[in-house]
Write an enzyme that holds these catalytic residues in place. Structure first.
Site: not given
Length: 785
Positions: A356, A498
């Site tokens: 991130d 994911e």
């Protein structure tokens, strides 16, 4: 109910996030989005009086601890400083008792101050007006200021105020601290010491109180209490109708991990320094501390001078909210710390740093405050120790960065087990820490991005080259030879999406690994030719003479998934063969993850559905490597299959939609990204704000609607404002110069702070100027066809 257009005063327009209805069923939302901080510490905004379901969190950046060997390291929840035990005529005060009107809780983003006010009436008909104020000082990073004002509107009351330092805190049940020492000095200065159980970080917390009645100083003798993990005082006084009582509490937080104590400072040194500082602040008082804090924030807003003229007032508020939280979560004071996925606003993700930072937050700092960007990348350099250990433990060479990072030397700290499987009832294994490996090349990319945008050669010499070269060594050792096809594969991974675990040849992972190795070859050759002394130093450490021919041999044989006949790049080897279902109910979901109400992860793994941007990320990070028709075809294909169940996703798709000239969708995705924390879902932020999404909001503005990109070391500008916007202005640092860029319907204006010649491309056309540049809109953006 939240109000994002509250009219407090003319000078606070689009600066206020307000709660105007109170409910104990939705405490987490405001606790998180109204959290306070200064990068050193973060304070969740729980109310002064307690309620069931609240989360009282005080986190100090970098103080990670492991509860026991069965759990991973996390930021420990330090002692609480904010709770007050308020009693009216002997009865505990609560908004669940009596009745109240005029309720308002507000985060003033401009001044980083939390206020709460309401009129309350007891069952006996006594009426009191409460006003609470709170801030975490940006001027003095160790200080917290709190104030309560109580005005008696009707009747006479006996008021009791209990306040102290409460060490009976935990992290959702995990207790990270030993029983500490407690003390009260001169019946005024409260002290509590805590030490973490495993990392042995000592916390030194102090607090002091002062009182006024109707504006005059008031001396009240406290009743002192010291209990297990608690030190407190209680004050009592009688109030008559018309009286106003002011209660101030000032607190300080220090730890043995603080940079100023990183030498040989012993506990007595920290303790005496902290107590001395508290006494000085106590003498200074709440009002002067708040004034200094407000001045510090005024400087922040001057530095990050973003203006936006939009038909929707919420847009500018959302941008300011994002910048506010980016400031309060970022450890600008210390390179040994990263940014947590929830900042410092909640226990979610345990304070760990992910990709991130490099992909969604770092661009804000690269172009708005390069000094802080460098500090964040120095954190990754310090993390090479843990990255090298992880590579070795997994049988690889070089530096294999952990998916989740805490203290730089900790290595991999991703939890092994997660939520329940709705089909089997068993706990789900979290594979990210084992096989989500693209973060190593993401970090290498971020180093390259920073260097090209800033020209910071000193950083590269000391840190950057080593990161890029050692991550390339990892990738070279990670590649797997496929004899049948005569090429190297990267098997058994998780890409950015994911929802697809244990896949082979995730396109994003393969392309980024290829980029990483290619970059290493380039820099290795440049250093050998032009910087032989530095090359010799890095060669001695990393074995570059041996690594270079391996990189060369393998680079051209890395399998890079290519577009098929429909120009679709397969996300991985099997994605395009998976089952297609109607995703409409999930695309229109009111909360993320609704897919898992009907499917478990194994089932989702066999569907053409993506959690977040995956292939799309390549078109943002490596956009000049793909033809426009390929980007467009893939965007059309994958957007409808992407649920945006990750807060990282919407901003990427917004930027790309704008690239393709789909302004309406781009703006819609921007608004949806802005509403992840600020939207109507009253439980979206219970575990903390979404730090990557907040960085993504800035990216939507600057990289999306303004079209700012760094391509091949060149600055590009290709603006296209949404219909709702009339003007966008923001600062941007480029190669040491600060540019102020203004875009409106008439054209583009750029002012430079330096006398240097600024070179860039506007809508693909080379432009150079000194001082100031003005271009008409006719030379502006062209969509990607």
């Amino acid at each position: 109910m939240l109000n994002y257009s509250k009219r407090v005063s003319d000078d606070l327009m689009q600066w206020v996030v307000a709660e105007e209805q109170f409910s104990t069923l939705t405490l987490g939302k405001c606790e998180a989005i109204m959290s306070l901080g200064n990068g050193y510490m973060g304070l969740r905004s729980a109310t002064e009086e307690p309620y069931i379901g609240e989360k009282r969190n005080l986190f100090v950046n970098g103080t990670f601890n492991k509860f026991d060997e069965e759990e991973v390291t996390e930021l420990p929840n330090a002692a609480d400083l904010t709770r007050l035990d308020l009693r009216i005529d002997g009865e505990r005060f609560s908004l669940e008792k009596g009745s109240f009107t005029g309720y308002s809780r507000m985060l003033n983003i401009r001044d980083a101050e939390l206020t709460r006010s309401f009129d309350w009436e007891s069952k006996d008909g006594k009426k009191l007006r409460f006003t609470f104020r709170r801030f975490v000082s940006l001027h003095h990073k160790h200080a917290i200021g709190m104030r309560m004002e109580v005005t008696l509107l009707q009747g006479d009351v006996r008021l009791s105020v209990g306040s102290g330092i409460d060490g009976q805190m935990n992290n959702s049940g995990s207790q990270h601290f030993h029983e500490g020492e407690k003390r009260i000095y001169d019946k005024t200065y409260l002290e509590l010491l805590q030490q973490t159980t495993e990392s042995k970080v000592t916390f030194v917390l102090h607090a002091a109180h002062s009182h006024k009645l109707n504006g005059a100083e008031l001396n009240l003798a406290p009743r002192m209490e010291i209990e297990r993990r608690q030190v407190a005082v209680k004050y009592e006084l009688d109030l008559c109708e018309g009286d106003t009582y002011t209660f101030d509490k000032l607190a300080t937080v220090y730890t043995s991990r603080d940079l100023e104590f990183s030498g040989e400072s012993d506990l007595s040194t920290i303790r005496s320094h902290a107590l001395e500082q508290l006494k000085a602040l106590h003498d200074q008082g709440f009002d002067e501390m708040l004034s200094e804090h407000q001045k510090a924030w005024a400087e922040v807003w001057r530095d990050y001078d973003i203006t936006l003229k939009s038909k929707n007032e919420f847009d500018l508020l959302a941008v300011r909210f994002a910048v506010y939280h980016l400031v309060v979560m970022t450890p600008a004071h210390d390179r040994r710390m990263g940014i947590g996925a929830k900042g410092l606003s909640g226990e979610g993700y345990k304070g760990h740093s992910f990709w991130d930072t490099e992909i969604f937050i770092l661009p804000f700092y690269i172009y708005s405050n390069p000094r802080i960007a460098r500090s964040l990348l120095e954190y990754r350099y310090l993390g090479l120790e843990g990255a090298r250990r992880k590579a070795k433990e997994n049988g690889f060479e070089g530096a294999m960065y952990p998916w989740e990072a805490a203290w730089p030397s900790d290595g991999e700290v991703t939890p092994v087990w997660g939520a329940v499987d709705i089909v089997t009832g068993e706990q789900t294994k979290i594979w990210s820490g084992f096989i989500e490996q693209h973060i190593s090349s993401d970090i290498a990319y971020a180093v390259w991005h920073y260097f090209k945008a800033t020209g910071d050669q000193e950083y590269m010499d000391r840190y950057g080259y080593e990161i890029i070269l050692d991550t390339a060594k990892f990738w070279a050792s990670r590649l797997e030879w496929d004899e049948e096809h005569g090429r190297y594969h990267i098997n058994e991974v998780i890409g950015p999406d994911e929802y697809k675990e244990h896949v082979d040849n995730n396109a994003f992972t393969n392309y980024m690994a290829h980029f990483n190795i290619s970059l290493a070859i380039q820099y290795c050759d440049e250093l050998k030719e032009k910087r032989p002394e530095l090359f010799a130093e890095l060669n001695s450490k990393l074995g570059l003479e041996a690594a270079r021919p391996v990189w060369e041999e393998k680079l051209g044989l890395i399998y890079l998934p290519q577009p098929n006949e429909q120009n679709i790049i397969p996300q991985d080897d099997t994605y395009l063969q998976k089952q297609i279902i109607d995703l409409t109910p999930y695309k229109n979901q009111s909360k993320v993850g609704s897919l898992f109400d009907d499917y478990n992860l194994d089932q989702v793994n066999n569907l053409q559905v993506s959690k977040q941007a995956d292939i799309m990320m390549l078109f943002l990070l490596l956009e000049d490597r793909f033809q426009p028709e390929v980007k467009r075809a893939n965007y059309n294909y994958y957007e409808e299959k992407t649920l945006h169940d990750s807060s990282l996703s919407l901003s990427t798709h917004s930027i790309l939609a704008n690239d393709f000239g789909d302004e309406a969708l781009a703006y819609d995705l921007f608004r949806r990204a802005a509403e992840i924390d600020l939207g109507p879902n009253m439980h979206s932020s219970d575990a903390g704000i979404h730090s990557a999404s907040l960085g993504g909001i800035w990216e939507c503005l600057v990289m999306g609607f303004a079209g700012v990109r760094m391509l091949g070391g060149e600055l590009h500008l290709n603006p296209r404002l949404p219909q709702a916007w009339e003007e966008l202005s923001f600062p941007l640092y480029w190669q040491g110069s600060r540019l102020q860029i203004r875009i409106d319907r008439s054209g583009i204006r750029i002012k430079s702070s330096s006398a240097d010649v600024i070179r860039l491309k506007v809508a693909g056309k080379p432009v150079s100027f000194e001082g100031e540049l003005e271009l008409p809109q006719t030379s502006g953006a062209q969509p990607i066809s």
